[in-house]
Design a protein around this motif. Structure first.
Motif, PDB file in Angstrom:
ATOM      1  N   LYS A   2     -10.525  -4.874  -1.605  1.00 63.04           N
ATOM      2  CA  LYS A   2     -10.492  -3.839  -2.640  1.00 63.04           C
ATOM      3  C   LYS A   2      -9.034  -3.625  -3.036  1.00 63.04           C
ATOM      4  O   LYS A   2      -8.220  -3.201  -2.227  1.00 63.04           O
ATOM      5  N   ILE A   3      -8.725  -3.951  -4.295  1.00 62.34           N
ATOM      6  CA  ILE A   3      -7.341  -3.914  -4.774  1.00 62.34           C
ATOM      7  C   ILE A   3      -7.205  -2.920  -5.922  1.00 62.34           C
ATOM      8  O   ILE A   3      -8.027  -2.895  -6.841  1.00 62.34           O
ATOM      9  N   ALA A   4      -6.151  -2.109  -5.875  1.00 62.92           N
ATOM     10  CA  ALA A   4      -5.829  -1.197  -6.973  1.00 62.92           C
ATOM     11  C   ALA A   4      -4.559  -1.684  -7.664  1.00 62.92           C
ATOM     12  O   ALA A   4      -3.571  -2.003  -6.998  1.00 62.92           O
ATOM     13  N   ILE A   5      -4.607  -1.773  -8.976  1.00 64.22           N
ATOM     14  CA  ILE A   5      -3.416  -2.108  -9.757  1.00 64.22           C
ATOM     15  C   ILE A   5      -2.939  -0.816 -10.420  1.00 64.22           C
ATOM     16  O   ILE A   5      -3.662  -0.223 -11.226  1.00 64.22           O
ATOM     17  N   LEU A   6      -1.763  -0.365 -10.026  1.00 62.42           N
ATOM     18  CA  LEU A   6      -1.209   0.862 -10.588  1.00 62.42           C
ATOM     19  C   LEU A   6      -0.473   0.503 -11.864  1.00 62.42           C
ATOM     20  O   LEU A   6       0.574  -0.142 -11.839  1.00 62.42           O
ATOM     21  N   SER A   7      -1.016   0.914 -12.992  1.00 58.18           N
ATOM     22  CA  SER A   7      -0.505   0.467 -14.283  1.00 58.18           C
ATOM     23  C   SER A   7      -0.724   1.551 -15.323  1.00 58.18           C
ATOM     24  O   SER A   7      -1.315   2.597 -15.046  1.00 58.18           O
ATOM     25  N   GLY A  57      -9.769   3.819   0.625  1.00 52.99           N
ATOM     26  CA  GLY A  57     -10.443   2.573   0.977  1.00 52.99           C
ATOM     27  C   GLY A  57      -9.875   1.320   0.365  1.00 52.99           C
ATOM     28  O   GLY A  57     -10.478   0.252   0.473  1.00 52.99           O
ATOM     29  N   PHE A  58      -8.704   1.404  -0.263  1.00 53.52           N
ATOM     30  CA  PHE A  58      -8.104   0.204  -0.858  1.00 53.52           C
ATOM     31  C   PHE A  58      -7.383  -0.612   0.221  1.00 53.52           C
ATOM     32  O   PHE A  58      -6.684  -0.071   1.079  1.00 53.52           O
ATOM     33  N   ASP A  59      -7.566  -1.918   0.159  1.00 52.46           N
ATOM     34  CA  ASP A  59      -6.869  -2.810   1.089  1.00 52.46           C
ATOM     35  C   ASP A  59      -5.444  -3.079   0.636  1.00 52.46           C
ATOM     36  O   ASP A  59      -4.564  -3.360   1.456  1.00 52.46           O
ATOM     37  N   ALA A  60      -5.227  -3.022  -0.674  1.00 54.49           N
ATOM     38  CA  ALA A  60      -3.900  -3.326  -1.210  1.00 54.49           C
ATOM     39  C   ALA A  60      -3.718  -2.668  -2.568  1.00 54.49           C
ATOM     40  O   ALA A  60      -4.691  -2.425  -3.290  1.00 54.49           O
ATOM     41  N   ILE A  61      -2.459  -2.361  -2.873  1.00 57.45           N
ATOM     42  CA  ILE A  61      -2.116  -1.903  -4.224  1.00 57.45           C
ATOM     43  C   ILE A  61      -1.036  -2.821  -4.786  1.00 57.45           C
ATOM     44  O   ILE A  61      -0.193  -3.327  -4.045  1.00 57.45           O
ATOM     45  N   ILE A  62      -1.105  -3.047  -6.079  1.00 59.78           N
ATOM     46  CA  ILE A  62      -0.074  -3.814  -6.781  1.00 59.78           C
ATOM     47  C   ILE A  62       0.546  -2.874  -7.809  1.00 59.78           C
ATOM     48  O   ILE A  62      -0.044  -2.610  -8.855  1.00 59.78           O
ATOM     49  N   PRO A  63       1.719  -2.315  -7.505  1.00 65.08           N
ATOM     50  CA  PRO A  63       2.343  -1.370  -8.439  1.00 65.08           C
ATOM     51  C   PRO A  63       2.957  -2.075  -9.645  1.00 65.08           C
ATOM     52  O   PRO A  63       3.651  -3.085  -9.504  1.00 65.08           O
TER      53      PRO A  63
END
Length: 302
Positions: A2-7, A57-63
């Motif tokens: 589960k990946i979140a892209i902060l954009s 619950g996110f495994d990773a974030i890409i800022p």
């Protein structure tokens, strides 16, 4: 994963590319407009809320934090870090890179060659500054970005006028950087896109007129270029010195070798179109490997 892209949203090209590559690998990916998030500052529950929903619950974030939103964007990244989420770019590394004075000091301490730079905050040292740096001289605000707030002064009179105008920009004073003008590389620089410990794409940027700035945002033209082993080494070293896993390192070729101009914490993906290199895929691959490694360690230590 589960990946979140902060954009700032799906309209951004880099965001669209990251989403496409993540989904192609079967990941559950979500774009979060970080400027619309709010935080709960509770030591036991460092929660993040978005559109009334608690994010977890996110495994990773890409800022992908914009320059104008550095402080708040990094606060959001920091909150995810407090939850134990792996970040492709840490909040402290982004903050370092956005402070031009601090990043210059870090690069210098790491033994990385940069153009000679002087920094001042008042108008009383102008003659001494110009005597030390020489003419022509590049004058820039420490907060400049995309080539804005950057001026080439060819005479002492022009330099003094520019400095005085910049000092008046902020009544409390503002950090001004004077940088040597490298004639042999005027209007040309190199962008090296670093992911992990590798340069995954590189391009030469050149102004289309007599502008000394080569930024694509200023109409510069990009072409694919092969870096020398020394340029690759320096680009990776510069990103590592800043603590960035993903970085756009701007280099200049000079008579005394490659010089690092800047390390960008959220480099644009225009380099993909120029070089035909799949940068987004490399970022997702790096995210997969490192987030999974961290999560495995966390489970073992639990």
């Amino acid at each position: 994963m589960k990946i979140a892209i902060l954009s700032n949203g799906n309209a951004n090209y880099s965001t669209r590319r990251l989403v496409a590559e993540a989904e192609a690998r079967g990941h559950d990916v979500r774009v979060i407009k970080y400027k619309n998030c709010y935080l709960s500052l509770d030591e036991k529950h460092p929660n993040i809320y978005y559109k009334g929903e608690q994010l977890s619950g996110f495994d990773a974030i890409i800022p992908r934090i914009a320059n104008s939103m550095t402080r708040y964007g990094c606060a959001i990244v920091r909150q995810f870090e407090m939850q134990g989420t792996w970040a492709a770019s840490s909040s402290i590394a982004i903050t370092r890179a956005r402070d031009k004075l601090r990043s210059q000091q870090i690069l210098t301490k790491a033994g990385i060659d940069t153009p000679k730079t002087l920094v001042s905050r008042n108008t009383t040292d102008i003659d001494d500054l110009l005597e030390q740096i020489g003419l022509p001289v590049i004058i820039k605000l420490a907060t400049s970005t995309h080539g804005n707030g950057v001026v080439l002064a060819e005479t002492k009179k022009a330099a003094k006028s520019t400095l005085q105008a910049f000092y008046l920009y902020d009544e409390d004073g503002t950090n001004i950087m004077l940088q040597e003008y490298v004639k042999e590389s005027a209007g040309v620089d190199i962008r090296a896109f670093v992911v992990g410990s590798r340069v995954v794409a590189s391009m030469k940027r050149q102004s289309l007129d007599d502008d000394f700035r080569s930024n694509l945002h200023k109409g510069g033209e990009g072409t694919s270029i092969k870096l020398t082993p020394e340029e690759r080494r320096i680009a990776v070293k510069a990103a590592k010195a800043m603590g960035l896993h993903i970085a756009g390192v701007d280099l200049m070729r000079s008579n005394r070798g490659p010089l690092v101009l800047e390390v960008n914490a959220s480099p644009g993906f225009g380099i993909e179109k120029v070089t035909r290199r799949n940068v987004a895929e490399k970022i997702i691959d790096y995210t997969e490997q490192n987030a999974m490694r961290k999560n495995s360690k966390d489970r073992v230590g639990a």
